[in-house]
Design a protein around this motif. Structure first.
Motif, PDB file in Angstrom:
ATOM      1  N   UNK A 440       0.831  -1.211   0.000  1.00 36.36           N
ATOM      2  CA  UNK A 440       0.000   0.000   0.000  1.00 36.36           C
ATOM      3  C   UNK A 440       0.864   1.260   0.000  1.00 36.36           C
ATOM      4  N   UNK A 441       1.843   1.282   0.884  1.00 33.68           N
ATOM      5  CA  UNK A 441       2.699   2.465   0.940  1.00 33.68           C
ATOM      6  C   UNK A 441       3.394   2.697  -0.403  1.00 33.68           C
ATOM      7  N   UNK A 442       3.812   1.601  -1.010  1.00 32.59           N
ATOM      8  CA  UNK A 442       4.493   1.720  -2.297  1.00 32.59           C
ATOM      9  C   UNK A 442       3.559   2.285  -3.360  1.00 32.59           C
ATOM     10  N   UNK A 443       2.357   1.761  -3.416  1.00 35.65           N
ATOM     11  CA  UNK A 443       1.422   2.191  -4.463  1.00 35.65           C
ATOM     12  C   UNK A 443       0.852   3.578  -4.180  1.00 35.65           C
ATOM     13  N   UNK A 444       0.605   3.907  -2.901  1.00 38.38           N
ATOM     14  CA  UNK A 444       0.096   5.243  -2.570  1.00 38.38           C
ATOM     15  C   UNK A 444       1.098   6.332  -2.951  1.00 38.38           C
ATOM     16  N   UNK A 445       2.372   6.022  -2.779  1.00 39.73           N
ATOM     17  CA  UNK A 445       3.386   7.026  -3.108  1.00 39.73           C
ATOM     18  C   UNK A 445       3.485   7.291  -4.606  1.00 39.73           C
ATOM     19  N   UNK A 446       2.965   6.387  -5.409  1.00 41.63           N
ATOM     20  CA  UNK A 446       3.063   6.538  -6.865  1.00 41.63           C
ATOM     21  C   UNK A 446       1.769   7.042  -7.496  1.00 41.63           C
ATOM     22  N   UNK A 447       0.700   7.187  -6.719  1.00 39.07           N
ATOM     23  CA  UNK A 447      -0.549   7.691  -7.283  1.00 39.07           C
ATOM     24  C   UNK A 447      -0.461   9.189  -7.526  1.00 39.07           C
ATOM     25  N   UNK A 448      -1.182   9.696  -8.541  1.00 36.43           N
ATOM     26  CA  UNK A 448      -1.162  11.139  -8.818  1.00 36.43           C
ATOM     27  C   UNK A 448      -1.686  11.935  -7.624  1.00 36.43           C
ATOM     28  N   UNK A 449      -1.235  13.170  -7.501  1.00 34.02           N
ATOM     29  CA  UNK A 449      -1.617  14.020  -6.380  1.00 34.02           C
ATOM     30  C   UNK A 449      -3.110  14.304  -6.381  1.00 34.02           C
ATOM     31  N   UNK A 464     -12.852   2.090  -4.050  1.00 35.50           N
ATOM     32  CA  UNK A 464     -12.727   1.782  -5.477  1.00 35.50           C
ATOM     33  C   UNK A 464     -11.992   0.459  -5.617  1.00 35.50           C
ATOM     34  N   UNK A 465     -12.648  -0.579  -6.142  1.00 35.45           N
ATOM     35  CA  UNK A 465     -12.006  -1.905  -6.191  1.00 35.45           C
ATOM     36  C   UNK A 465     -10.757  -1.954  -7.061  1.00 35.45           C
ATOM     37  N   UNK A 466     -10.588  -1.022  -7.976  1.00 37.07           N
ATOM     38  CA  UNK A 466      -9.415  -1.094  -8.856  1.00 37.07           C
ATOM     39  C   UNK A 466      -8.115  -0.814  -8.105  1.00 37.07           C
ATOM     40  N   UNK A 467      -8.200  -0.109  -6.979  1.00 36.79           N
ATOM     41  CA  UNK A 467      -6.995   0.188  -6.209  1.00 36.79           C
ATOM     42  C   UNK A 467      -6.653  -0.926  -5.220  1.00 36.79           C
ATOM     43  N   UNK A 468      -7.605  -1.788  -4.918  1.00 34.72           N
ATOM     44  CA  UNK A 468      -7.384  -2.921  -4.004  1.00 34.72           C
ATOM     45  C   UNK A 468      -6.779  -2.464  -2.673  1.00 34.72           C
ATOM     46  N   UNK A 469      -7.327  -1.396  -2.108  1.00 36.90           N
ATOM     47  CA  UNK A 469      -6.860  -0.908  -0.806  1.00 36.90           C
ATOM     48  C   UNK A 469      -8.035  -0.581   0.112  1.00 36.90           C
ATOM     49  N   UNK A 470      -8.890  -1.557   0.406  1.00 38.73           N
ATOM     50  CA  UNK A 470      -9.995  -1.268   1.337  1.00 38.73           C
ATOM     51  C   UNK A 470      -9.469  -1.041   2.747  1.00 38.73           C
ATOM     52  N   UNK A 471     -10.254  -0.331   3.534  1.00 43.16           N
ATOM     53  CA  UNK A 471      -9.918  -0.204   4.953  1.00 43.16           C
ATOM     54  C   UNK A 471      -9.958  -1.590   5.585  1.00 43.16           C
ATOM     55  N   UNK A 472      -8.930  -1.886   6.358  1.00 43.34           N
ATOM     56  CA  UNK A 472      -8.872  -3.185   7.029  1.00 43.34           C
ATOM     57  C   UNK A 472      -8.831  -2.956   8.538  1.00 43.34           C
ATOM     58  N   UNK A 473      -9.543  -3.787   9.256  1.00 46.65           N
ATOM     59  CA  UNK A 473      -9.520  -3.732  10.718  1.00 46.65           C
ATOM     60  C   UNK A 473      -9.231  -5.125  11.263  1.00 46.65           C
ATOM     61  N   UNK A 474      -8.317  -5.163  12.206  1.00 43.77           N
ATOM     62  CA  UNK A 474      -7.918  -6.419  12.834  1.00 43.77           C
ATOM     63  C   UNK A 474      -8.360  -6.371  14.294  1.00 43.77           C
ATOM     64  N   UNK A 475      -9.120  -7.370  14.711  1.00 41.08           N
ATOM     65  CA  UNK A 475      -9.610  -7.459  16.082  1.00 41.08           C
ATOM     66  C   UNK A 475      -8.940  -8.654  16.760  1.00 41.08           C
ATOM     67  N   UNK A 476      -8.183  -8.362  17.803  1.00 40.93           N
ATOM     68  CA  UNK A 476      -7.476  -9.391  18.563  1.00 40.93           C
ATOM     69  C   UNK A 476      -8.029  -9.424  19.982  1.00 40.93           C
ATOM     70  N   UNK A 477      -8.640 -10.525  20.355  1.00 41.03           N
ATOM     71  CA  UNK A 477      -9.111 -10.679  21.730  1.00 41.03           C
ATOM     72  C   UNK A 477      -8.213 -11.675  22.444  1.00 41.03           C
ATOM     73  N   UNK A 478      -7.923 -11.382  23.707  1.00 40.53           N
ATOM     74  CA  UNK A 478      -6.981 -12.177  24.501  1.00 40.53           C
ATOM     75  C   UNK A 478      -5.661 -12.345  23.733  1.00 40.53           C
TER      76      UNK A 478
END
Length: 710
Positions: A440-449, A464-478
């Protein structure tokens, strides 16, 4: 100096009907010059808070600051029906309560009405005899003043004459008029008159402390608060001194009743040199001085001055009542870019939490509502169909099982299942998330301003599915369980520390819950556990066993600021202190979503994802256990962020260490051959001044893009 009431107990009001607390602004300099003994400043309270007093004004309902014309409980058919049902239930209960006791009420009324006849006769006789003048005549006799005595005697004889005439007229009226009315008046008039007469006589006959009709519901009793009591509390807490210059407590506003009718509030100016932090630390001593429970005293920062704050004293414990069911039960789509509803603070204001860009730590003793609080946030994320969820529960409790309906990856407990070893699933999920974050960091840095301003994830890119960068949430219990699994914990710990530090800025958030915030693992794993715990921006601590544990959950310095979750009562389920989510640190009563509520919400969330086409991973029935390794992705995952490349020997060693199940016997030559098969060049890579053959990061990324495009 403001004088103290010599008998503070006189300000103690135990009547349920009196709900007015009062005070005026105290001018200390003026009071010093006009001191009168045996006085205090208790006056009529303003019924509504004074407008213009910023510190004590209620927070606006919305951005416009306007309160709703129609109360929320009477808007919409659902709310109206619910309010009417509550009213009908309460009315029916009261009616049934009094119907059952009606015979007893009738018996008491008749009895006290008979007593009332004699008491009324006694009052009439005392009124006729002018008994109250006896003291005056006795005083004249004691003073040897015959003239005054004779004057009083003549006065009392005259008064008895005309009062006796009135009583005789009253008796004749009853003796003559009574039979006439009884003979001529309709039956209903006689019944009404008799009922009124009996009720009046019973009212006169019963003692003041003996009620005939017992209330079906009882209002709580509360402490009456006035400035004298507040001054006493603050001086006793060591926040000032009444006799020293420039050390007196002052009031910055008129004490006013809270608009909700649940307490009183006033702005306090501490002496110069005393701070808001001093007041927070002394909250327990202030509560003792006010003679109320600590859970009834709340201190809020004033932005205009560090020595000024707002003191709010609740009539009764505001944390003892739950916040009610979660609003998510409407099962409407949510938006992760908006804060999630979390609960109500001590004053009934809604509290929301931003899940985006944050890592959230939740800690508590067992069975205090920790998992429910974390699951509440997960349910909000589940109702946004564009959020990719990973749910990992080290405890294996039933609370999280239904998230298999929507989670891209999930693992429950540590025992082997049909899906495989949960620890391996956790490790695989974290590896994939790390690779995704780096990509993500690599691709975000190359996107137009114009598409990606400032190189940050936006709502448009995430959806937008073409960017393949949906918000992700990780839930860790215990999550402490994943740090105590032997060798595999080393890589899990390393991945978690990396992700909690780096992932949120890429749109990958963490919500992590534990009942053991310290003492996990040994050596490097123990250090990584502490690093992982301490890198959460938002902390929510339900009841803990000690202030030390509370500080571990809420972060160093919380106790010194007056925040201690160990003071929360065991009966407070789902109540905790929220630190880091805003400028304030409220005590929050979280909304309730039990197992049935969660299942209903998750079923709706799955339908939303199916309609949006965003159901992925395990929830979509995909087998995430890879039989054949993705060599390019694995090699890319072991190249650290910021490295332009790695030597083949380094890559082989890292793969063997981090992915031993697939690369335990890998060599530099074999991994070189596998990677070069995808068109990646073998070039010189320098390490510590020594150049050896290896692969460039850009070449591996290019090969991955070519393969994905194909």
């Amino acid at each position: 100096m403001v004088s103290q009431n010599p008998n503070p107990d006189e300000n103690f009001d135990w009547t349920a009907a009196e709900h007015d607390m009062s005070a005026e602004v105290v001018d200390l300099d003026a009071a010093r010059t006009t001191r009168r003994p045996e006085t205090h400043f208790e006056v009529t309270l303003d019924e509504q808070p004074q407008r213009g007093g910023q510190p004590v004004d209620p927070p606006p309902v919305d951005a416009s600051g306007l309160r709703p014309i129609v109360p929320a409980n009477w808007r919409g058919w659902v709310n109206i029906r619910h309010s009417l049902a509550d009213l009908a239930t309460l009315t029916g209960y009261r009616a049934a309560f009094h119907v059952v006791r009606a015979p007893w009420y009738l018996l008491l009324t008749v009895f006290w009405s008979l007593v009332g006849v004699f008491r009324l006769a006694n009052r009439q006789l005392r009124w006729w005899w002018v008994a109250e003048q006896y003291g005056l005549r006795q005083g004249a006799a004691d003073a040897n003043d015959p003239a005054m005595w004779l004057k009083l005697h003549r006065e009392v004889k005259s008064t008895r004459s005309w009062r006796g005439f009135i009583l005789v007229a009253e008796l004749l009226t009853l003796a003559i008029g009574g039979p006439i009315v009884y003979a001529l008046a309709p039956a209903w008039v006689l019944a009404l008159a008799g009922a009124l007469a009996v009720a009046y006589l019973a009212h006169i006959g019963r003692p003041e402390d003996r009620r005939i009709i017992t209330p079906a519901t009882v209002s709580g009793r509360f402490r009456r608060v006035n400035p004298d009591i507040i001054l006493r509390a603050y001086y006793a807490a060591g926040l000032g001194h009444p006799d020293k210059a420039h050390q007196q407590i002052a009031f910055g506003s008129t004490m006013a009743r809270d608009p909700s009718g649940t307490g009183s509030q006033v702005s306090i100016d501490l002496p110069y040199g005393k701070t808001f932090d001093d007041a927070v630390k002394a909250r327990g001593a202030i509560a003792s001085g006010l003679d109320v429970a600590m859970s009834q005293v709340f201190i809020t920062r004033d932005p205009s001055s560090h020595r000024r704050h707002v003191l709010w004293v609740a009539d009764r414990d505001p944390l003892a009542q739950g916040a009610g069911r979660t609003p998510l039960l409407r099962c409407k789509p949510t938006d992760i870019w908006q804060p999630a509803p979390f609960g109500l603070d001590e004053r009934g204001n809604k509290v929301c939490v931003d899940l985006l860009w944050n890592s959230i730590l939740i800690g508590a003793q067992p069975r205090q509502g920790k998992t429910f609080a974390a699951r509440l946030l997960a349910l909000y994320a589940a109702l946004d169909p564009y959020v990719k969820l990973t749910v990992l529960d080290g405890g294996g409790k039933p609370d999280w099982r239904k998230f298999a309906l929507v989670a891209d990856r999930c693992a429950f407990g540590l025992a082997m299942t049909r899906d495989g070893d949960p620890a391996e699933i956790v490790l695989e999920a974290l590896r994939e998330i790390k690779a995704d974050v780096q990509d993500r960091y690599e691709r975000l840095s190359k996107l137009p301003v114009d598409v990606c301003p400032e190189g940050k994830l936006t709502r448009e890119i995430a959806r937008d599915p073409k960017y393949r960068m949906p918000v992700r949430l990780v839930f860790l219990d215990e999550f402490q369980e994943y740090f105590d699994l032997g060798d595999i914990s080393k890589e899990i710990a390393s991945l978690l520390v990396y992700l909690v530090k780096v992932a949120p800025a890429a749109g990958v958030g963490f919500v992590d819950a534990t009942q053991r915030p310290s003492g996990i693992g040994s050596g490097q794993v123990a250090q990584q556990f502490v690093s992982f715990r301490d890198n959460h921006q938002v902390r929510f601590s339900l009841r803990t066993g000690s202030w030390q544990v509370s500080d571990l959950v809420m972060g160093s310095g919380a106790y010194s600021e007056g925040h201690d979750s160990s003071t929360l009562l065991p009966s407070y389920k789902g109540v905790g202190i929220l630190r880091g989510a805003s400028d304030h640190t409220p005590t929050v009563r979280t909304y309730l979503a039990d197992a049935d509520d969660a299942e209903k919400i998750l079923i709706a969330a799955r339908k939303l994802r199916e309609a949006a086409g965003t159901l992925t991973g395990m929830a979509a029935g995909e087998d995430i256990a890879r039989e054949a390794r993705d060599v390019l992705a694995d090699v890319r995952s072991v190249i650290e962020r910021g490295e332009s490349g790695a030597q083949w020997e380094e890559i082989a060693a890292r793969l063997a260490g981090r992915l031993p199940e697939a690369y335990a016997d890998i060599t530099a030559e074999s991994i070189s051959a596998q990677v070069r098969a995808f068109g990646v060049r073998s070039v010189d890579v320098k390490r510590a001044g020594k150049a050896l053959k290896g692969a460039k990061t850009d070449d591996i990324d290019a090969a991955i893009r070519r393969r994905n495009a194909a």
